[in-house]
Enzyme design. Sequence first.
Site, PDB file in Angstrom:
ATOM      1  N   ARG A 273       8.824  81.732 105.096  1.00 16.96           N
ATOM      2  CA  ARG A 273       7.538  81.993 105.390  1.00 16.96           C
ATOM      3  C   ARG A 273       7.484  82.840 106.421  1.00 16.96           C
ATOM      4  O   ARG A 273       8.695  83.144 107.201  1.00 16.96           O
ATOM      5  CB  ARG A 273       7.018  80.823 106.020  1.00 16.96           C
ATOM      6  N   GLU A 302       0.412  87.741 106.723  1.00 17.40           N
ATOM      7  CA  GLU A 302      -0.017  88.392 105.340  1.00 17.40           C
ATOM      8  C   GLU A 302      -1.642  88.360 105.228  1.00 17.40           C
ATOM      9  O   GLU A 302      -2.149  87.805 105.690  1.00 17.40           O
ATOM     10  CB  GLU A 302       0.378  87.472 104.191  1.00 17.40           C
ATOM     11  N   HIS A 320       4.904  88.485  98.175  1.00 15.13           N
ATOM     12  CA  HIS A 320       4.900  87.115  98.131  1.00 15.13           C
ATOM     13  C   HIS A 320       4.929  86.779  96.467  1.00 15.13           C
ATOM     14  O   HIS A 320       4.147  85.945  96.166  1.00 15.13           O
ATOM     15  CB  HIS A 320       3.679  86.341  98.828  1.00 15.13           C
TER      16      HIS A 320
HETATM   17  N1  LIG Z   1       8.216  82.523  98.945  1.00 10.84           N
HETATM   18  C1  LIG Z   1       7.594  81.818  97.975  1.00 10.84           C
HETATM   19  O1  LIG Z   1       6.914  82.010  97.352  1.00 10.84           O
HETATM   20  C2  LIG Z   1       7.705  80.192  98.583  1.00 10.84           C
HETATM   21  C3  LIG Z   1       8.142  79.716  99.582  1.00 10.84           C
HETATM   22  N2  LIG Z   1       8.552  78.481  99.854  1.00 10.84           N
HETATM   23  C4  LIG Z   1       8.878  78.259 101.154  1.00 10.84           C
HETATM   24  O2  LIG Z   1      10.108  77.422 101.328  1.00 10.84           O
HETATM   25  C5  LIG Z   1      10.197  76.390 101.688  1.00 10.84           C
HETATM   26  C6  LIG Z   1      11.267  75.549 101.505  1.00 10.84           C
HETATM   27  O3  LIG Z   1      10.935  74.760 100.370  1.00 10.84           O
HETATM   28  P1  LIG Z   1      11.982  73.554  99.907  1.00 10.84           P
HETATM   29  O4  LIG Z   1      13.290  74.108  99.823  1.00 10.84           O
HETATM   30  O5  LIG Z   1      11.546  73.136  98.774  1.00 10.84           O
HETATM   31  O6  LIG Z   1      11.782  72.829 101.059  1.00 10.84           O
HETATM   32  P2  LIG Z   1      12.933  71.514 101.602  1.00 10.84           P
HETATM   33  O7  LIG Z   1      12.172  70.759 102.520  1.00 10.84           O
HETATM   34  O8  LIG Z   1      13.599  70.974 100.340  1.00 10.84           O
HETATM   35  O9  LIG Z   1      13.842  72.265 102.439  1.00 10.84           O
HETATM   36  C7  LIG Z   1      13.581  72.820 103.829  1.00 10.84           C
HETATM   37  C8  LIG Z   1      14.902  72.608 104.613  1.00 10.84           C
HETATM   38  O10 LIG Z   1      14.493  73.191 105.960  1.00 10.84           O
HETATM   39  C9  LIG Z   1      15.392  72.388 107.067  1.00 10.84           C
HETATM   40  N3  LIG Z   1      15.022  72.527 108.130  1.00 10.84           N
HETATM   41  C10 LIG Z   1      13.789  72.039 108.840  1.00 10.84           C
HETATM   42  N4  LIG Z   1      13.821  72.670 110.212  1.00 10.84           N
HETATM   43  C11 LIG Z   1      14.684  73.385 110.312  1.00 10.84           C
HETATM   44  C12 LIG Z   1      15.476  73.929 111.500  1.00 10.84           C
HETATM   45  N5  LIG Z   1      14.851  74.042 112.707  1.00 10.84           N
HETATM   46  N6  LIG Z   1      16.642  74.602 111.373  1.00 10.84           N
HETATM   47  C13 LIG Z   1      17.277  74.629 109.911  1.00 10.84           C
HETATM   48  N7  LIG Z   1      16.736  73.881 108.990  1.00 10.84           N
HETATM   49  C14 LIG Z   1      15.871  73.518 109.125  1.00 10.84           C
HETATM   50  C15 LIG Z   1      14.743  70.802 106.383  1.00 10.84           C
HETATM   51  O11 LIG Z   1      15.895  69.980 107.122  1.00 10.84           O
HETATM   52  C16 LIG Z   1      15.323  71.046 104.990  1.00 10.84           C
HETATM   53  O12 LIG Z   1      16.622  70.911 104.488  1.00 10.84           O
HETATM   54  C17 LIG Z   1       8.623  76.019 102.053  1.00 10.84           C
HETATM   55  O13 LIG Z   1       8.379  75.058 102.976  1.00 10.84           O
HETATM   56  C18 LIG Z   1       7.841  77.148 101.627  1.00 10.84           C
HETATM   57  O14 LIG Z   1       7.577  77.367 103.125  1.00 10.84           O
HETATM   58  C19 LIG Z   1       8.455  77.563  98.834  1.00 10.84           C
HETATM   59  C20 LIG Z   1       8.282  77.900  97.666  1.00 10.84           C
HETATM   60  C21 LIG Z   1       7.771  79.370  97.248  1.00 10.84           C
HETATM   61  O1  LIG Z   2       4.432  77.081  97.136  1.00 12.13           O
HETATM   62  C1  LIG Z   2       4.701  78.132  97.993  1.00 12.13           C
HETATM   63  O2  LIG Z   2       5.002  77.567  99.195  1.00 12.13           O
HETATM   64  C2  LIG Z   2       4.648  79.266  98.062  1.00 12.13           C
HETATM   65  O3  LIG Z   2       4.822  80.008  98.866  1.00 12.13           O
HETATM   66  C3  LIG Z   2       3.959  80.051  96.495  1.00 12.13           C
HETATM   67  O4  LIG Z   2       4.149  81.069  96.664  1.00 12.13           O
END
Ligand SMILES: NC(=O)C1=CN([C@@H]2O[C@H](COP(=O)(O)OP(=O)(O)OC[C@H]3O[C@@H](n4cnc5c(N)ncnc54)[C@H](O)[C@@H]3O)[C@@H](O)[C@H]2O)C=CC1
Ligand SMILES: O=C(O)C(=O)CO
Length: 341
Positions: A273, A302, A320
Amino acid sequence: MAKPVSIEVWNPSGKYRVVSTKPMPGTRWINLLIQNDVRLEICTEKKTILSVEDIIALIGDKCDGVIGQLTEDWGEELFSALSKAGGKAFSNMAVGYNNVDVDAANKYGVAVGNTPGVLTETTAELAASLTLAAARRIVEADEFMRAGLYDGWLPHLFVGNLLKGQTVGVIGAGRIGSAYARMMVEGFKMNLIYYDLYQSTRLEKFVTAYAAFLKANGETPVTWKRAATMDEVLQEADIISLHPVLDKTTYHLVNKERLAKMKKEAILINCSRGPVIDEAALVEHLKHNPMFRVGLDVFEEEPYMKPGLAELKNAIVVPHIASASKVIIINPNPYIKKFRY
Ligand SMILES: NC(=O)C1=CN([C@@H]2O[C@H](COP(=O)(O)OP(=O)(O)OC[C@H]3O[C@@H](n4cnc5c(N)ncnc54)[C@H](O)[C@@H]3O)[C@@H](O)[C@H]2O)C=CC1
Ligand SMILES: O=C(O)C(=O)CO
C-alpha cells in the site's frame, strides 16, 4: 452524485437487497447471489472513486449488504448508514482492508469480509516484474529506443544490476512476501533476508531445501536469514520488496531516515500500500541518488503521485495493477480453456 442514476438490477423480485458499488469481473458472483434470493443492484456510474455521500445514496433506506472496493472509505459514516438500512454484511473486494474501519463495523453489528489469498501469485509476479524492470532499466531503455536515440551497441549502454548472487530483502513475509521471495530465490538464485513480526517457517524450509538442491548439483547454495530488525534488511539487501499490511505500525515504515540506511544502488519495490512509504521523502531520495531505483504499483494518495515522481528516470510507476491478470485453466479436455474473468 446526489442520487445514483446508473444502476443495473439483477433479479428484481429477490428478497434481500445487495448493492455492489462497482461492476466486477465474471458472472459467478452474480449467480451465487441470485441463487440466494438476492436482488442485486450494481452501480455502473462512470466515476472511478465513489465518495461516502455517493455510497450513502446507493445504500438507501433498505439494504441488506454491500460489496465495496478498496478505493472507498468504509468508516463510521458508511457503517452507520448501512446499519440503519438493516444491513448486516460488508464485503471488501480486496486482500487489503486498510480502507475498512473494522471497529466501526463491529460497533454497528456489520460483518466484514475480504479476499485473502486470491492475489498472492499475481501480486508477487508484478513485484518480480518491477524488480526486473528496475534492475535492467527496461523502461528507460524502451523510451530511448522509441525516441530514435539508438545508434549502435555500446559497452556501457544501460548497464543495470545482475540479480544472481545478490541479496533480496522482504519486509512482510506473509503470503505475498513469501511467494515473491521464492520467485527471486529460485528464479535468480538470490540470497534472502526477511523481516516480519512472525517467523516464516515454510519459506525458511523452502530456501534450505533449495540450497541443498543447488549444492548437490555443484552450484553455490543460496542462503537465508530472518533479520531481528527491519534496518538490518535495509542495510544488507540489494533489492527490497515491501509486502506488509498497512496499519498504524507500517504507516511510513520507509521514511527519510530509513531510505538513508539503504545501499546507494539498491532497488525498492512497493506492491503493498502506498502509505507504507513516505512518498515525498522517496522523491527527494531518488533525486539525490540517481543509482537508487524504485518500482511502485501503489501510491500514498492514489490516484495521485507526489510532485516530482513522474519526472524521475529512476522510478518505474504503474497504476495499481498487481491484481490485474487472468488465469487460463486448462481442463482435462485440452480443447476447452476457462478464463478466470
Ligand atoms: N498491489 C496490489 O494490487 C495488492 C496489494 N496487496 C497488499 O498486500 C498486503 C499483504 O498481503 P498478504 O501477503 O496476502 O497478507 P499477509 O497477511 O499474508 O502478510 C502480511 C504480512 O505482514 C506482516 N506484518 C504486519 N505488520 C508488520 C510490520 N510492522 N513489520 C513487518 N511485517 C509486518 C504480517 O506479520 C504478515 O506476515 C495486503 O494487506 C494488501 O495491502 C494485496 C493484494 C494485491
Ligand atoms: O486486493 C488488494 O488488496 C488490492 O490491492 C487489489 O488490487
